[in-house]
Design a protein around this motif. Structure first.
Motif: not given
Length: 251
Positions: A201-227
């Motif tokens: 779920e976007t608000i509860f899972e994808a956004f928070p974990i994607s944010y953490i991944i990006e701040q650590a230097g990684g990427r978080a993507i879906s089939e449509k691009g950056r989460i």
């Protein structure tokens, strides 16, 4: 949690009791913070205002996967901290907490990066920052294998051919934790026959974990691009999700 495991409740009753207890603890603690406007949980999905003057809105998952409770596995909680509107642009920080052999809190913001605290002798002790520094060899892939698309099955096979090893707990916070501590790896939650739009779920899972991944230097993507480029504020929206180390992954 042992009091619930030994309570004589059915599995469903136990999970409901654990979830209610954890939600109560989380809500009670946030009510003490004057800067928090309100909060909303993944399962109840009812926004509760606690302070009209507060500016932060909190999304939370009290227990990341209650199914792991009866196998004595580690558990986790996930939080998104939004300012004003609950969308990716207004996400100001995110964190998760792991409970098990170790009790740790991982917090991410643009000013501090990704820092983690371990609970030792009755207090949280700040440890070294977490960064994704290498491609890694961990492959955490969700979904039932018979329900994967041919394209996803081929992608996973290519990971194994490159030496990746499977590590999947069915807990987003715990699998993320493993990748962060190993400083690299891949997590994917593909479309399946049971979840054609994805499961996270976007608000509860994808956004928070994607944010953490990006701040650590990684990427978080879906089939449509950056989460975190997704503009939706629909609390029920779900997305496919893959997190990887930046510039290391070409598929």
């Amino acid at each position: 949690m042992s009091k619930f495991l030994e309570s004589g409740l059915t599995d469903i009753q136990m999970r409901e009791s654990v979830h209610a207890y954890c939600s109560e603890v989380i809500q009670r603690e946030f009510k003490k913070v004057k800067s928090v406007h309100g909060f909303i949980g993944k399962y109840k999905k009812e926004y509760t205002t606690i302070n009209e003057a507060g500016k932060y809105k909190i999304s939370y998952i009290a227990i990341d996967n209650l199914d792991l409770l009866d196998v004595n596995f580690s558990l986790g909680s996930i939080f998104g901290i939004y300012e004003g509107q609950m969308d990716a642009f207004h996400l100001k920080a995110a964190m998760y907490i792991t409970y098990g052999p170790t009790f740790q809190l991982v917090f991410a913001s643009k000013t501090e990066g990704v820092i983690y605290f371990s609970f030792e002798n009755g207090e949280f002790i700040e440890q070294d920052p977490l960064t994704l520094e290498k491609q890694g060899k961990i492959n955490s892939t969700a979904g039932l294998v018979p329900e994967w698309s041919d394209a996803h099955r081929a992608l996973v096979d290519s990971f194994f051919n490159k030496g990746y090893r499977l590590r999947f707990s069915d807990s987003l916070s715990l699998d993320t934790h493993q990748i962060l501590f190993k400083k690299g790896g891949i997590y994917s939650s593909p479309a399946t026959k049971s979840f054609p739009e994805g499961k996270l779920e976007t608000i509860f899972e994808a956004f928070p974990i994607s944010y953490i991944i990006e701040q650590a230097g990684g990427r978080a993507i879906s089939e449509k691009g950056r989460i975190l480029d997704i503009t939706s504020t629909d609390i029920n929206q779900k997305h496919l999700y893959i997190s990887v180390l930046k510039l290391k992954f070409k598929q």
